[in-house]
Each structure stands twice: as C-alpha cells, then as structure tokens.
Design a protein around this motif. Structure first.
Motif, mmCIF file in Angstrom:
data_model
loop_
_atom_site.group_PDB
_atom_site.id
_atom_site.type_symbol
_atom_site.label_atom_id
_atom_site.label_comp_id
_atom_site.label_asym_id
_atom_site.label_seq_id
_atom_site.Cartn_x
_atom_site.Cartn_y
_atom_site.Cartn_z
ATOM 1 N N LEU A 186 -4.498 -10.019 25.667
ATOM 2 C CA LEU A 186 -3.842 -11.319 25.821
ATOM 3 C C LEU A 186 -4.480 -12.275 24.829
ATOM 4 N N THR A 187 -3.790 -12.531 23.733
ATOM 5 C CA THR A 187 -4.351 -13.399 22.695
ATOM 6 C C THR A 187 -3.692 -14.767 22.653
ATOM 7 N N GLU A 188 -2.644 -14.977 23.455
ATOM 8 C CA GLU A 188 -1.973 -16.273 23.454
ATOM 9 C C GLU A 188 -2.897 -17.322 24.054
ATOM 10 N N PRO A 189 -2.902 -18.528 23.515
ATOM 11 C CA PRO A 189 -3.794 -19.579 24.023
ATOM 12 C C PRO A 189 -3.526 -19.933 25.486
ATOM 13 N N GLU A 190 -2.264 -19.780 25.939
ATOM 14 C CA GLU A 190 -1.948 -20.095 27.329
ATOM 15 C C GLU A 190 -2.737 -19.209 28.283
ATOM 16 N N TRP A 191 -2.823 -17.926 27.975
ATOM 17 C CA TRP A 191 -3.542 -16.993 28.843
ATOM 18 C C TRP A 191 -5.046 -17.256 28.809
ATOM 19 N N ILE A 192 -5.554 -17.631 27.653
ATOM 20 C CA ILE A 192 -6.981 -17.924 27.548
ATOM 21 C C ILE A 192 -7.330 -19.158 28.378
ATOM 22 N N ILE A 193 -6.480 -20.182 28.318
ATOM 23 C CA ILE A 193 -6.703 -21.395 29.109
ATOM 24 C C ILE A 193 -6.627 -21.086 30.598
ATOM 25 N N ILE A 194 -5.631 -20.306 31.013
ATOM 26 C CA ILE A 194 -5.498 -19.943 32.427
ATOM 27 C C ILE A 194 -6.704 -19.140 32.887
ATOM 28 N N ALA A 195 -7.200 -18.237 32.052
ATOM 29 C CA ALA A 195 -8.386 -17.448 32.408
ATOM 30 C C ALA A 195 -9.609 -18.348 32.575
ATOM 31 N N ILE A 196 -9.780 -19.312 31.698
ATOM 32 C CA ILE A 196 -10.913 -20.236 31.796
ATOM 33 C C ILE A 196 -10.812 -21.077 33.070
ATOM 34 N N VAL A 197 -9.605 -21.564 33.366
ATOM 35 C CA VAL A 197 -9.418 -22.373 34.582
ATOM 36 C C VAL A 197 -9.704 -21.537 35.824
ATOM 37 N N TYR A 198 -9.204 -20.310 35.852
ATOM 38 C CA TYR A 198 -9.460 -19.433 36.993
ATOM 39 C C TYR A 198 -10.953 -19.151 37.158
ATOM 40 N N LEU A 199 -11.644 -18.903 36.070
ATOM 41 C CA LEU A 199 -13.084 -18.656 36.157
ATOM 42 C C LEU A 199 -13.828 -19.888 36.645
ATOM 43 N N PHE A 200 -13.451 -21.051 36.164
ATOM 44 C CA PHE A 200 -14.086 -22.288 36.623
ATOM 45 C C PHE A 200 -13.916 -22.463 38.124
ATOM 46 N N PHE A 201 -12.672 -22.350 38.602
ATOM 47 C CA PHE A 201 -12.422 -22.515 40.038
ATOM 48 C C PHE A 201 -13.096 -21.401 40.845
ATOM 49 N N GLY A 202 -13.122 -20.194 40.313
ATOM 50 C CA GLY A 202 -13.790 -19.096 41.004
ATOM 51 C C GLY A 202 -15.278 -19.353 41.176
ATOM 52 N N ILE A 203 -15.925 -19.836 40.133
ATOM 53 C CA ILE A 203 -17.360 -20.144 40.211
ATOM 54 C C ILE A 203 -17.600 -21.317 41.156
ATOM 55 N N ALA A 204 -16.768 -22.353 41.079
ATOM 56 C CA ALA A 204 -16.953 -23.523 41.933
ATOM 57 C C ALA A 204 -16.764 -23.175 43.407
ATOM 58 N N PHE A 205 -15.697 -22.429 43.732
ATOM 59 C CA PHE A 205 -15.482 -22.057 45.128
ATOM 60 C C PHE A 205 -16.504 -21.022 45.589
ATOM 61 N N GLY A 206 -17.016 -20.207 44.685
ATOM 62 C CA GLY A 206 -18.101 -19.299 45.035
ATOM 63 C C GLY A 206 -19.357 -20.064 45.401
ATOM 64 N N TYR A 207 -19.646 -21.116 44.658
ATOM 65 C CA TYR A 207 -20.795 -21.960 44.966
ATOM 66 C C TYR A 207 -20.637 -22.593 46.354
ATOM 67 N N ILE A 208 -19.441 -23.097 46.633
ATOM 68 C CA ILE A 208 -19.180 -23.716 47.935
ATOM 69 C C ILE A 208 -19.282 -22.683 49.051
ATOM 70 N N PHE A 209 -18.756 -21.497 48.809
ATOM 71 C CA PHE A 209 -18.763 -20.455 49.834
ATOM 72 C C PHE A 209 -20.177 -19.985 50.169
ATOM 73 N N PHE A 210 -21.023 -19.825 49.169
ATOM 74 C CA PHE A 210 -22.351 -19.269 49.397
ATOM 75 C C PHE A 210 -23.432 -20.311 49.674
ATOM 76 N N ASN A 211 -23.115 -21.589 49.592
ATOM 77 C CA ASN A 211 -24.088 -22.641 49.891
ATOM 78 C C ASN A 211 -23.620 -23.448 51.086
ATOM 79 N N HIS A 212 -24.572 -23.860 51.906
ATOM 80 C CA HIS A 212 -24.258 -24.637 53.093
ATOM 81 C C HIS A 212 -23.854 -26.041 52.679
ATOM 82 N N PRO A 213 -22.768 -26.563 53.242
ATOM 83 C CA PRO A 213 -22.356 -27.925 52.878
ATOM 84 C C PRO A 213 -23.331 -28.952 53.428
ATOM 85 N N LYS A 214 -23.502 -29.993 52.690
ATOM 86 C CA LYS A 214 -24.411 -31.049 53.106
ATOM 87 C C LYS A 214 -23.606 -32.261 53.557
ATOM 88 N N LEU A 215 -23.916 -32.722 54.738
ATOM 89 C CA LEU A 215 -23.239 -33.904 55.253
ATOM 90 C C LEU A 215 -23.759 -35.146 54.540
#
Length: 132
Positions: A94-123
């Motif tokens: 997949l060399t089209e820029p659209e797919w590269i952008i979507i992959a980057i966005v997915y990785l960002f959200f995956g890492i962010a939600f992984g951080y939230i999932f594995f860390n206790h929320p702070k009130l």
C-alpha cells in the motif's frame, strides 16, 4: 490522561469514515477496485456505531470499572487495525498516501487506547471545601 479529547477525536475519525462508507459505498468501491458496495456500507454502519459509542462516552471516566469495556473495544479495534495496516504499508503493498495516513492514525489511537487500558485512570483532585 484526559480521555475526553481522545474520545472526541476517535469519534470524529470513525464518524467521518462511517458516513463516507454509508453514503458513498459505490464510489469507494470503485476507488478500491472492489465489487461489493454492500459490505462497505455495512462496514460504514459499524464505524458509525462505534463513533456514537465514543461520542456518548466522552464525559465518562474511560478505563475505570464502568468505562473499561469502551477502552477494551477501542484498543482491540485500533490495535488490530493498526497492526493489520502496518505490514502492507511497510512492505510497499500500500503506497498510496491515504493508506499511510490511515495506518498512522490507527497506530496512534491503538497506542493511546492501549495506554488507557493498561493504566489505572486517575480521578481529578477534588476541592477540599466541597467535601467539608
């Protein structure tokens, strides 16, 4: 971590993809060289439903006992989707820029939600005058 901004951003991203797939399945099917617009429309309904879950849960404490299912669902979706998109992008399938952008966005959200999932929320700190 303030999850409200993350929930709003993911809701907008998923909602935009969902609405695009719901209302323009034929055009997107032609762009992707795919023959089945109905599958894309069902995928759009899935994205839009997930966007609505994220939008309505944006004010809740995500990752806590009641918000944990939302964080698990988002982590699984974005984590698996990000990993699935990285391999074809890195191997130049997949060399089209659209797919590269979507992959980057997915990785960002995956890492962010992984951080939230594995860390206790702070009130947030409560004002001592409210408790008195």
């Amino acid at each position: 971590m303030n999850t409200k901004i993350l929930m709003i951003a993911s809701a907008i991203f998923l909602g935009g993809m969902g609405i695009s797939l719901i209302f323009f399945p034929q055009e997107i099917s032609t762009f992707l060289n795919s023959g089945d617009a109905l599958i894309l429309q069902l995928l759009g309904a899935l994205y839009f439903g997930f966007a609505m879950i994220n939008w309505t849960a944006k004010a809740n404490l995500i990752g806590g006992i009641y918000g944990r299912p939302v964080s698990i669902g988002n982590f699984c979706h974005f984590g698996i989707g990000g990993l699935a998109l990285v391999k074809p992008v890195l191997t130049d399938l997949l060399t089209e820029p659209e797919w590269i952008i979507i992959a980057i966005v997915y990785l960002f959200f995956g890492i962010a939600f992984g951080y939230i999932f594995f860390n206790h929320p702070k009130l947030k700190e409560r004002n001592s005058s409210v408790l008195a």
